[in-house]
Design an enzyme around this catalytic site. Structure first.
Site, short mmCIF file in Angstrom:
data_model
loop_
_atom_site.label_atom_id
_atom_site.label_comp_id
_atom_site.label_asym_id
_atom_site.label_seq_id
_atom_site.Cartn_x
_atom_site.Cartn_y
_atom_site.Cartn_z
N ASP A 293 0.78 -1.09 0.05
CA ASP A 293 0.07 0.18 -0.01
C ASP A 293 0.80 1.50 -0.07
OD1 ASP A 293 -2.48 1.66 0.46
OD2 ASP A 293 -1.87 1.74 2.23
N GLU A 340 1.45 -0.65 -5.00
CA GLU A 340 0.14 0.31 -5.18
C GLU A 340 0.82 1.84 -5.54
OE1 GLU A 340 -1.56 3.58 -4.74
OE2 GLU A 340 -1.56 3.12 -2.62
N ASP A 393 -11.18 1.09 -2.91
CA ASP A 393 -11.60 2.68 -2.73
C ASP A 393 -12.49 3.19 -3.72
OD1 ASP A 393 -10.26 3.17 -0.39
OD2 ASP A 393 -8.24 3.35 -1.24
#
Length: 494
Positions: A293, A340, A393
């Site tokens: 992330d 990411e 998201d």
């Protein structure tokens, strides 16, 4: 090798007990993926959830401990920790959403009953071996959770001085007065480990890889910051000197103030970034690959004073990323990571990702604003990417089409496909674009395969409540759906 898979959080699985878990429905989903020709199941972080942070899996209270809510009551019956009678007369749970408070109360009752039974039957060698192998993180974690309960949920930096600063005498006294409670929390982690090990055997049997996720930052009120304050930018009173966020941009004139304590990268570098290596080794016990992330934060990060009210007055600071990545690649030579790499990136960030040989991410919902040179548009994809219809998201594809896509984006989408696009076709259109991409890996939200709208999205960023709750209804995993997915998978050579 071209592959495809499904993004579905563990908590979104069907279950009789209010939340998806590691039990029979997880096994059933793995079998479904195999029948659908899928190679991957991507989940969100499985670390402990902080209810004070809206139950977000990206605000872990431990980098190492796993979330007890994901333990399966049915699997505890199968292993002899509970009787079938223990699962009778439980509350009626919602099938469509997770009620975290209700689930926590029920699971806590069942786990404490299992602990009582476990103590009466003796402790197997597996339990002792698990504790010995994981003592470095499990011991401070079990103390942390126990003390927090004894302190009525107060944050650790509000505890009495002896406990706050982890003085030996205070911790020894806690062990003497609360030993059973401390050992209970160790037992809970053991139960999760045994169930996860069983699910791993199922995944291996069916040839499905499990993709996990590692949040980049820890919450301030976490076992790791309490146990290793020297690794974080804290003052003598254990208050953050600097905190994480992102600077002002087109979307926010004041930036985003996340509030996480920042790492002391110089201290981490001194011991070869061992905390990070231990953390990822722990993840690799359960996962075949791990998505990193906020990858850019491992190269450079926005640092904001600890007392700031907005993220405006911060500065960019660098990470010794070349040495960090060198250690990471030495420790994990197969480099089982995805990066990411969303948001505003610099050439240096993409160069670091490519030098490590890590796949990045492209999102089809981002593709149709100025698609000619848009890296998310299918004609600009490269093999070293993972293409998504949307992530946790994002909205669902149907929700994006009906509520979020601008008129320009939707017009470009129609021109791009050369056909009319409607709410009834958008999910299939997006899935086909993902499957046909040259990106080596394609991942589709389960909601898109089920053609679900905005009410079924996973998360709305920057909103504190109502997220991470969507659950798939029990009757949706049909043979017909598996056959449809398999046909597309074979058509596009995945």
């Amino acid at each position: 090798m071209r592959k495809s898979g499904v993004l579905l959080p563990l908590f979104s699985l069907p279950s009789k007990y209010g939340i998806g878990d590691l039990g029979p429905e997880a096994v059933r989903f793995v079998e479904f993926l195999k029948n659908a020709g899928q190679s991957l199941w991507q989940v969100l972080p499985l670390t402990t959830i902080d209810s004070g942070c809206g139950n977000s899996p990206y605000s872990p209270t431990s980098a190492f401990a796993s979330e007890p809510l994901f333990i399966s009551p049915e699997a505890m019956v199968s292993s002899g920790l509970l009787d079938k009678e223990d699962l009778k007369d439980l509350p009626v749970f919602s099938h469509g959403r997770v009620d975290y408070d209700l689930v926590k109360n029920v699971k806590e009752t069942l786990l404490r009953r299992a602990w009582s039974n476990f103590k009466q039957t003796g402790r197997p060698t597996e339990y002792e071996d698990f504790f010995t192998a994981n003592r470095a993180w499990l011991e401070p974690y079990s103390f942390f959770v126990t003390i927090k309960e004894k302190q009525q949920g107060k944050c650790w930096y509000e505890w009495p001085e002896g406990l706050k600063y982890r003085h030996h005498e205070a911790l020894h006294k806690m062990w003497e007065t609360a030993r059973d409670e401390i050992e209970y929390h160790r037992f809970v982690q053991f139960v999760f480990h045994m169930q996860m090990t069983s699910l791993r055997e199922c995944l291996d049997k069916f040839g499905v890889e499990l993709v996990g996720d590692v949040p980049i930052y820890m919450t301030m009120d976490s076992a790791d910051v309490w146990a290793h304050p020297h690794l974080f930018e804290l003052d003598e009173d254990m208050k953050p000197i600097f905190i994480a966020g992102v600077p002002p941009d087109y979307y926010s004139s004041t930036g985003q103030l996340w509030g996480n304590p920042l790492y002391r990268w110089d201290v981490m570098e001194a011991d070869g970034f061992q905390w990070w290596m231990d953390r990822i080794h722990r993840l690799m016990l359960y996962f075949d690959k791990v998505r990193i992330d906020h990858f850019r934060g491992l190269i450079g990060y926005w640092s904001v004073p600890g007392d700031a009210e907005t993220a405006e007055k911060g500065c960019w600071r660098s990470v010794p990323h070349e040495r960090f990545f060198a250690r990471l690649c030495w420790e994990f030579p197969k480099r089982p990571f995805w990066a990411e790499n969303l948001g505003v990136l610099t050439p240096g960030i993409e160069m670091a990702r490519k030098n490590m040989g890590l796949p990045g991410m492209v999102i089809l919902q981002f593709a149709f604003g100025h698609p000619a040179y848009n890296t998310h548009a299918p004609h600009n994809h490269t093999p070293d990417n993972v293409v998504y219809t949307g992530t946790h998201d994002n909205n669902t594809s149907k929700g994006w089409f009906e509520e979020e896509g601008s008129s320009e984006e939707l017009s470009n989408l129609i021109l791009y496909l050369g056909k009319e696009v409607t709410s009834d076709t958008i999910c299939g259109d997006m899935i086909r674009m993902a499957m046909s991409s040259v990106a080596e890996t394609a991942v589709v939200q389960m909601q898109d395969y089920l053609e679900l709208g905005a009410k079924c999205r996973m998360n709305i960023p920057s909103t504190p409540k109502g997220n991470w709750e969507w659950r798939m209804m029990p009757d949706r995993l049909t043979d017909e759906l598996a056959a449809q997915i398999k046909t597309l998978t074979q058509l596009y050579g995945r």
